[in-house]
Design a protein around this motif. Structure first.
Motif, PDB file in Angstrom:
ATOM      1  N   GLU A  49      42.869 -18.600  67.476  1.00  0.00           N
ATOM      2  CA  GLU A  49      44.210 -18.505  66.885  1.00  0.00           C
ATOM      3  C   GLU A  49      44.642 -19.866  66.337  1.00  0.00           C
ATOM      4  O   GLU A  49      45.248 -19.947  65.266  1.00  0.00           O
ATOM      5  N   ARG A  50      44.338 -20.909  67.070  1.00  0.00           N
ATOM      6  CA  ARG A  50      44.677 -22.251  66.612  1.00  0.00           C
ATOM      7  C   ARG A  50      43.875 -22.612  65.355  1.00  0.00           C
ATOM      8  O   ARG A  50      44.407 -23.216  64.418  1.00  0.00           O
ATOM      9  N   ILE A  51      42.602 -22.243  65.325  1.00  0.00           N
ATOM     10  CA  ILE A  51      41.779 -22.512  64.143  1.00  0.00           C
ATOM     11  C   ILE A  51      42.341 -21.788  62.925  1.00  0.00           C
ATOM     12  O   ILE A  51      42.313 -22.322  61.810  1.00  0.00           O
ATOM     13  N   ALA A  52      42.873 -20.591  63.128  1.00  0.00           N
ATOM     14  CA  ALA A  52      43.487 -19.866  62.013  1.00  0.00           C
ATOM     15  C   ALA A  52      44.645 -20.661  61.419  1.00  0.00           C
ATOM     16  O   ALA A  52      44.857 -20.650  60.195  1.00  0.00           O
ATOM     17  N   GLN A  53      45.403 -21.370  62.260  1.00  0.00           N
ATOM     18  CA  GLN A  53      46.485 -22.217  61.761  1.00  0.00           C
ATOM     19  C   GLN A  53      45.919 -23.365  60.913  1.00  0.00           C
ATOM     20  O   GLN A  53      46.492 -23.717  59.871  1.00  0.00           O
ATOM     21  N   LEU A  57      47.582 -34.024  72.852  1.00  0.00           N
ATOM     22  CA  LEU A  57      46.362 -33.231  73.041  1.00  0.00           C
ATOM     23  C   LEU A  57      46.522 -31.816  72.490  1.00  0.00           C
ATOM     24  O   LEU A  57      45.600 -31.280  71.864  1.00  0.00           O
ATOM     25  N   ASP A  58      47.688 -31.237  72.709  1.00  0.00           N
ATOM     26  CA  ASP A  58      47.912 -29.887  72.187  1.00  0.00           C
ATOM     27  C   ASP A  58      47.923 -29.869  70.665  1.00  0.00           C
ATOM     28  O   ASP A  58      47.601 -28.845  70.042  1.00  0.00           O
ATOM     29  N   ALA A  59      48.276 -31.014  70.044  1.00  0.00           N
ATOM     30  CA  ALA A  59      48.331 -31.086  68.590  1.00  0.00           C
ATOM     31  C   ALA A  59      46.958 -31.217  67.958  1.00  0.00           C
ATOM     32  O   ALA A  59      46.716 -30.682  66.865  1.00  0.00           O
ATOM     33  N   ILE A  60      46.019 -31.921  68.617  1.00  0.00           N
ATOM     34  CA  ILE A  60      44.749 -32.265  67.949  1.00  0.00           C
ATOM     35  C   ILE A  60      43.539 -31.556  68.543  1.00  0.00           C
ATOM     36  O   ILE A  60      42.453 -31.655  67.977  1.00  0.00           O
ATOM     37  N   CYS A  61      43.711 -30.855  69.666  1.00  0.00           N
ATOM     38  CA  CYS A  61      42.568 -30.244  70.360  1.00  0.00           C
ATOM     39  C   CYS A  61      42.642 -28.725  70.312  1.00  0.00           C
ATOM     40  O   CYS A  61      43.709 -28.134  70.097  1.00  0.00           O
ATOM     41  N   LEU A  62      41.508 -28.087  70.566  1.00  0.00           N
ATOM     42  CA  LEU A  62      41.447 -26.683  70.929  1.00  0.00           C
ATOM     43  C   LEU A  62      41.315 -26.630  72.450  1.00  0.00           C
ATOM     44  O   LEU A  62      40.354 -27.156  73.002  1.00  0.00           O
ATOM     45  N   LEU A  63      42.280 -25.999  73.094  1.00  0.00           N
ATOM     46  CA  LEU A  63      42.327 -25.966  74.557  1.00  0.00           C
ATOM     47  C   LEU A  63      42.597 -24.544  75.022  1.00  0.00           C
ATOM     48  O   LEU A  63      43.585 -23.930  74.602  1.00  0.00           O
ATOM     49  N   GLY A  64      41.726 -23.995  75.870  1.00  0.00           N
ATOM     50  CA  GLY A  64      41.984 -22.686  76.442  1.00  0.00           C
ATOM     51  C   GLY A  64      40.858 -21.707  76.199  1.00  0.00           C
ATOM     52  O   GLY A  64      39.751 -22.084  75.779  1.00  0.00           O
ATOM     53  N   PRO A  65      41.112 -20.422  76.446  1.00  0.00           N
ATOM     54  CA  PRO A  65      40.105 -19.399  76.176  1.00  0.00           C
ATOM     55  C   PRO A  65      39.737 -19.355  74.700  1.00  0.00           C
ATOM     56  O   PRO A  65      40.517 -19.800  73.841  1.00  0.00           O
ATOM     57  N   ASP A 102      32.009 -35.958  47.932  1.00  0.00           N
ATOM     58  CA  ASP A 102      31.947 -34.497  47.885  1.00  0.00           C
ATOM     59  C   ASP A 102      32.739 -33.845  49.009  1.00  0.00           C
ATOM     60  O   ASP A 102      33.066 -32.662  48.938  1.00  0.00           O
ATOM     61  N   GLY A 103      33.011 -34.613  50.061  1.00  0.00           N
ATOM     62  CA  GLY A 103      33.752 -34.078  51.193  1.00  0.00           C
ATOM     63  C   GLY A 103      34.386 -35.198  51.985  1.00  0.00           C
ATOM     64  O   GLY A 103      34.114 -36.384  51.756  1.00  0.00           O
ATOM     65  N   VAL A 104      35.240 -34.816  52.927  1.00  0.00           N
ATOM     66  CA  VAL A 104      35.929 -35.786  53.761  1.00  0.00           C
ATOM     67  C   VAL A 104      35.852 -35.330  55.212  1.00  0.00           C
ATOM     68  O   VAL A 104      35.864 -34.127  55.501  1.00  0.00           O
ATOM     69  N   MET A 105      35.741 -36.291  56.142  1.00  0.00           N
ATOM     70  CA  MET A 105      35.497 -36.001  57.554  1.00  0.00           C
ATOM     71  C   MET A 105      36.521 -36.709  58.452  1.00  0.00           C
ATOM     72  O   MET A 105      36.203 -37.686  59.115  1.00  0.00           O
ATOM     73  N   PRO A 106      37.757 -36.246  58.496  1.00  0.00           N
ATOM     74  CA  PRO A 106      38.694 -36.794  59.473  1.00  0.00           C
ATOM     75  C   PRO A 106      38.474 -36.201  60.859  1.00  0.00           C
ATOM     76  O   PRO A 106      37.742 -35.211  61.027  1.00  0.00           O
ATOM     77  N   ILE A 107      39.103 -36.805  61.843  1.00  0.00           N
ATOM     78  CA  ILE A 107      39.184 -36.257  63.196  1.00  0.00           C
ATOM     79  C   ILE A 107      40.587 -36.542  63.727  1.00  0.00           C
ATOM     80  O   ILE A 107      41.341 -37.318  63.157  1.00  0.00           O
ATOM     81  N   TRP A 108      40.938 -35.871  64.822  1.00  0.00           N
ATOM     82  CA  TRP A 108      42.233 -36.090  65.502  1.00  0.00           C
ATOM     83  C   TRP A 108      43.411 -35.743  64.590  1.00  0.00           C
ATOM     84  O   TRP A 108      44.432 -36.409  64.607  1.00  0.00           O
ATOM     85  N   TRP A 109      43.317 -34.684  63.806  1.00  0.00           N
ATOM     86  CA  TRP A 109      44.425 -34.249  62.966  1.00  0.00           C
ATOM     87  C   TRP A 109      44.992 -32.935  63.486  1.00  0.00           C
ATOM     88  O   TRP A 109      44.257 -32.062  63.968  1.00  0.00           O
ATOM     89  N   SER A 110      46.296 -32.785  63.350  1.00  0.00           N
ATOM     90  CA  SER A 110      46.970 -31.515  63.614  1.00  0.00           C
ATOM     91  C   SER A 110      46.934 -30.663  62.349  1.00  0.00           C
ATOM     92  O   SER A 110      46.658 -31.174  61.251  1.00  0.00           O
ATOM     93  N   GLY A 121      52.882 -39.568  64.107  1.00  0.00           N
ATOM     94  CA  GLY A 121      54.113 -39.286  64.828  1.00  0.00           C
ATOM     95  C   GLY A 121      54.035 -39.457  66.327  1.00  0.00           C
ATOM     96  O   GLY A 121      54.915 -38.964  67.058  1.00  0.00           O
ATOM     97  N   PHE A 122      53.018 -40.164  66.814  1.00  0.00           N
ATOM     98  CA  PHE A 122      52.851 -40.375  68.252  1.00  0.00           C
ATOM     99  C   PHE A 122      52.979 -41.866  68.564  1.00  0.00           C
ATOM    100  O   PHE A 122      52.064 -42.498  69.085  1.00  0.00           O
ATOM    101  N   ALA A 123      54.149 -42.429  68.226  1.00  0.00           N
ATOM    102  CA  ALA A 123      54.358 -43.865  68.400  1.00  0.00           C
ATOM    103  C   ALA A 123      54.333 -44.271  69.868  1.00  0.00           C
ATOM    104  O   ALA A 123      53.783 -45.320  70.222  1.00  0.00           O
TER     105      ALA A 123
END
Length: 313
Positions: A280-284, A266-274, A170-178, A244-246
């Motif tokens: 804004e990143r979540i909107a992407q 880290l900038d690709a897979i995390c939420l970092l900052g205020p 019914d659903g899928v649960m990945p982590i560490w995705w951009s 893409g992080f060989a």
């Protein structure tokens, strides 16, 4: 309309080196519910995740509760299904059963071999679903279906298990995705859904490591301290290469821990900052096709509370 957010927790206290106490688990679940989160999930890390999730469900009244994820090698499908039925009943139908294979080093420490993880996940998921429907042979008494539906979500890092989830879950649960990988996953989901015998839309969740504050350098250091342990796990090394992080994967294979996690990764897979920058990143992510962001705080009760406060609705 309120935004959809989940909270995903690894319930380890870094100061004590032990799991959270029952009172802490209840309090954080209640805080997430009060803040308007749609769901709260718990990882199976030195705990019994089904028992923990049931505790969160009985402590709350509205928020969904779920496993993130339950290790299929630790329970018979029958036992998993029966416990899931009780958790769903105790929470008035708010329970989500996340299933996965965990990791080779973790299972090996428990004396468990896993020669065919994807095959085992398929077989286990189908058996659990059968028991939830009340199918299967009588034991002490004839089987009965779950009083409430129990959605099954599958852990997935790479395309193979995303397709499997699209086919049977019914659903899928990945982590560490951009966000870019979220967008690419649409075709994997579609391929699996095409074999699903008319199932409805697959719920795409994503566990996103979340670090709130103004000092980006300090937040990246906290992320490396919290996420470095995952770099020793072969599944995550393969995910880094596939994403893409060989170079980072190569450093992870050398055993450097958190130092393998570059700023770019880290900038690709995390939420970092205020919080505003994180939103804004979540909107992407949402634009790329994400249904439910699962915000994943660093270790510790206080860190979880900080993330809850930052995303209060």
């Amino acid at each position: 309309m309120a935004e959809r957010f989940g909270l995903g927790l690894i319930q380890i206290d870094p100061q004590r080196g032990a799991g959270w106490r029952a009172g802490e688990i209840r309090d954080v679940a209640l805080a997430a519910e009060d803040a308007g989160f749609e769901a709260i999930f718990c990882a199976e890390v030195n705990n019994d995740v089904l028992a923990t999730t049931q505790l969160m469900g009985t402590a709350t009244r509205r928020i969904k509760v779920g496993t993130w994820v339950a290790d299929i090698y630790l329970r018979l499908p029958y036992s998993c299904a029966k416990t899931a039925m009780l958790a769903a009943d105790a929470s008035d139908g708010r329970f989500i059963l996340g299933l996965g294979v965990s990791h080779q080093p973790v299972n090996r420490a428990l004396g468990i071999e896993m020669p065919d993880p994807s095959g085992a996940l398929r077989k286990y998921t189908l058996e659990v679903a059968n028991w939830l429907r009340g199918e299967g042979p009588a034991t002490h008494l004839p089987q009965q279906p779950s009083v409430y539906p129990v959605p099954i979500y599958l852990a997935a890092l790479t395309s193979q298990n995303v397709e499997l989830a699209g086919e049977i879950a019914d659903g899928v649960m990945p982590i560490w995705w951009s966000p870019e990988r979220v967008a690419r996953s649409r075709r994997w989901i579609e391929r699996g859904r095409a074999r699903s015998n008319g199932r409805g839309k697959l719920e795409l969740t994503l566990g996103i490591p979340t670090y709130i504050g103004d000092d980006i350098g300090a937040l990246r250091a906290a992320a490396r301290a919290n996420l470095g342990i995952f770099t020793a796990l072969p599944f995550f090394q393969r995910l880094m290469r596939a994403s893409g992080f060989a170079e980072e994967a190569g450093r992870a294979e050398q055993g450097v821990g958190g130092d393998a996690l570059s700023d770019r990764l880290l900038d690709a897979i995390c939420l970092l900052g205020p919080a505003t920058r994180c939103r804004e990143r979540i909107a992407q992510y949402r634009e790329a096709g994400l249904d439910l962001p699962i915000l994943w705080p660093g270790l510790g009760v206080d860190t979880a509370r900080d993330v809850i406060a930052a995303f209060r609705q």
